[in-house]
Design an enzyme around this catalytic site. Structure first.
Site, PDB file in Angstrom:
ATOM      1  N   SER A  31     -21.115  29.862  39.244  1.00 15.87           N
ATOM      2  CA  SER A  31     -20.161  28.755  38.855  1.00 15.87           C
ATOM      3  C   SER A  31     -19.808  28.882  40.801  1.00 15.87           C
ATOM      4  O   SER A  31     -19.906  27.439  41.099  1.00 15.87           O
ATOM      5  CB  SER A  31     -18.855  28.428  38.634  1.00 15.87           C
ATOM      6  OG  SER A  31     -18.582  28.923  38.453  1.00 15.87           O
ATOM      7  N   GLY A  68     -21.913  29.830  34.569  1.00 16.61           N
ATOM      8  CA  GLY A  68     -21.420  30.589  33.522  1.00 16.61           C
ATOM      9  C   GLY A  68     -22.062  31.797  33.405  1.00 16.61           C
ATOM     10  O   GLY A  68     -21.974  32.568  32.580  1.00 16.61           O
ATOM     11  N   ASN A  97     -18.341  36.838  35.405  1.00 13.50           N
ATOM     12  CA  ASN A  97     -17.703  36.566  34.384  1.00 13.50           C
ATOM     13  C   ASN A  97     -18.378  37.399  33.566  1.00 13.50           C
ATOM     14  O   ASN A  97     -17.807  37.449  31.955  1.00 13.50           O
ATOM     15  CB  ASN A  97     -18.976  35.513  33.958  1.00 13.50           C
ATOM     16  CG  ASN A  97     -18.959  33.633  34.361  1.00 13.50           C
ATOM     17  OD1 ASN A  97     -17.605  33.211  34.481  1.00 13.50           O
ATOM     18  ND2 ASN A  97     -20.076  33.189  34.957  1.00 13.50           N
ATOM     19  N   ASP A 178      -7.307  25.602  38.273  1.00 16.89           N
ATOM     20  CA  ASP A 178      -7.912  26.853  36.981  1.00 16.89           C
ATOM     21  C   ASP A 178      -7.687  28.499  37.521  1.00 16.89           C
ATOM     22  O   ASP A 178      -7.882  29.456  37.020  1.00 16.89           O
ATOM     23  CB  ASP A 178      -9.183  26.391  36.329  1.00 16.89           C
ATOM     24  CG  ASP A 178     -10.702  27.334  37.769  1.00 16.89           C
ATOM     25  OD1 ASP A 178     -10.232  27.597  38.672  1.00 16.89           O
ATOM     26  OD2 ASP A 178     -11.433  26.813  37.349  1.00 16.89           O
ATOM     27  N   HIS A 181     -12.274  28.567  40.440  1.00 18.04           N
ATOM     28  CA  HIS A 181     -13.109  28.162  41.195  1.00 18.04           C
ATOM     29  C   HIS A 181     -11.874  28.045  43.014  1.00 18.04           C
ATOM     30  O   HIS A 181     -11.091  27.024  43.049  1.00 18.04           O
ATOM     31  CB  HIS A 181     -14.287  27.445  40.791  1.00 18.04           C
ATOM     32  CG  HIS A 181     -14.345  28.248  39.226  1.00 18.04           C
ATOM     33  ND1 HIS A 181     -13.530  27.443  38.211  1.00 18.04           N
ATOM     34  CD2 HIS A 181     -15.757  27.795  39.551  1.00 18.04           C
ATOM     35  CE1 HIS A 181     -14.789  27.690  37.608  1.00 18.04           C
ATOM     36  NE2 HIS A 181     -15.939  28.180  38.176  1.00 18.04           N
TER      37      HIS A 181
END
Length: 206
Positions: A31, A68, A97, A178, A181
């Site tokens: 991502s 992801g 991830n 978050d 990112h």
């Protein structure tokens, strides 16, 4: 007669260059490279493409990134991407991830190494973009995870960016809420950091 004789010689010189085509870069990532939360035209692969075209006007950048995605997913997708795009440079920007899921580090290292070796065997130069994870995963796991990227680069002869979010992760306004990112404001920095490694490999390929 002189012109008739020279023409085939000129073609012999030009045809290899024409056959090479325009340089291309493929990014296999998650991502962060897919521009999560960032408008398309402001994502770092687009910015990097514009920047690199100052030296390589016909260059194209293919952001083959999936939110992801893991090193296992990237490894499975890589052969088809190499076949379809025949890139000059491959950027591997995966692993975050895997770490968030607690994937065994031997699996992460094996996948990254296999990807690099597959690309190099196809005549593609490789840039490995390293990641780091928060210390709450424990000092042993975080330090060993961080060390995977330079180790794989050394083993395969790839270029390496030790930390893809260097100068971003701890800078105010550069990360989304978050904490994972990068923001739109961080995209030029990402493009610069990755672009420096990519252009080294493009120049070496000339």
């Amino acid at each position: 007669m002189l012109n008739i004789v020279r023409l085939p010689l000129i073609l012999l010189v030009l045809l290899p260059a024409l056959a090479q085509g325009a340089p291309s870069v493929v990014i296999v990532g998650d991502s962060i490279s897919a521009g999560f939360g960032v408008p398309l035209e402001q994502q770092w692969p687009v910015i990097m493409e514009d920047s690199l075209r100052q030296e390589f006007p016909e260059l194209s950048v293919v952001a083959a990134a999936i939110s992801g995605d893991t090193t296992s997913g990237g490894r499975s997708r890589l052969p088809a991407l190499l076949s379809e795009h025949a890139p000059d440079v491959l950027v591997i920007a995966l692993g975050g991830n895997d770490a968030l899921r607690g994937t065994p580090l031997t699996v992460v290292e094996t996948n990254l190494k296999a990807m690099a070796e597959t690309a190099i065997a196809a005549g593609v130069r490789v840039v490995i973009a390293g990641m780091q994870i928060p210390p709450n995963y424990g000092p042993a796991y975080t330090s060993r995870f961080r060390a995977i990227y330079p180790a794989v680069a050394e083993q395969t002869g790839s270029d390496v960016i030790p930390f893809m979010l260097e100068g971003i992760a701890t800078v105010e306004g550069m990360m989304q809420e978050d904490g994972i990112h990068p923001t739109t404001a961080a995209q030029p920095r990402l493009a610069e950091l990755v672009g420096e490694a990519v252009i080294r490999q493009l120049r070496a390929a000339q």
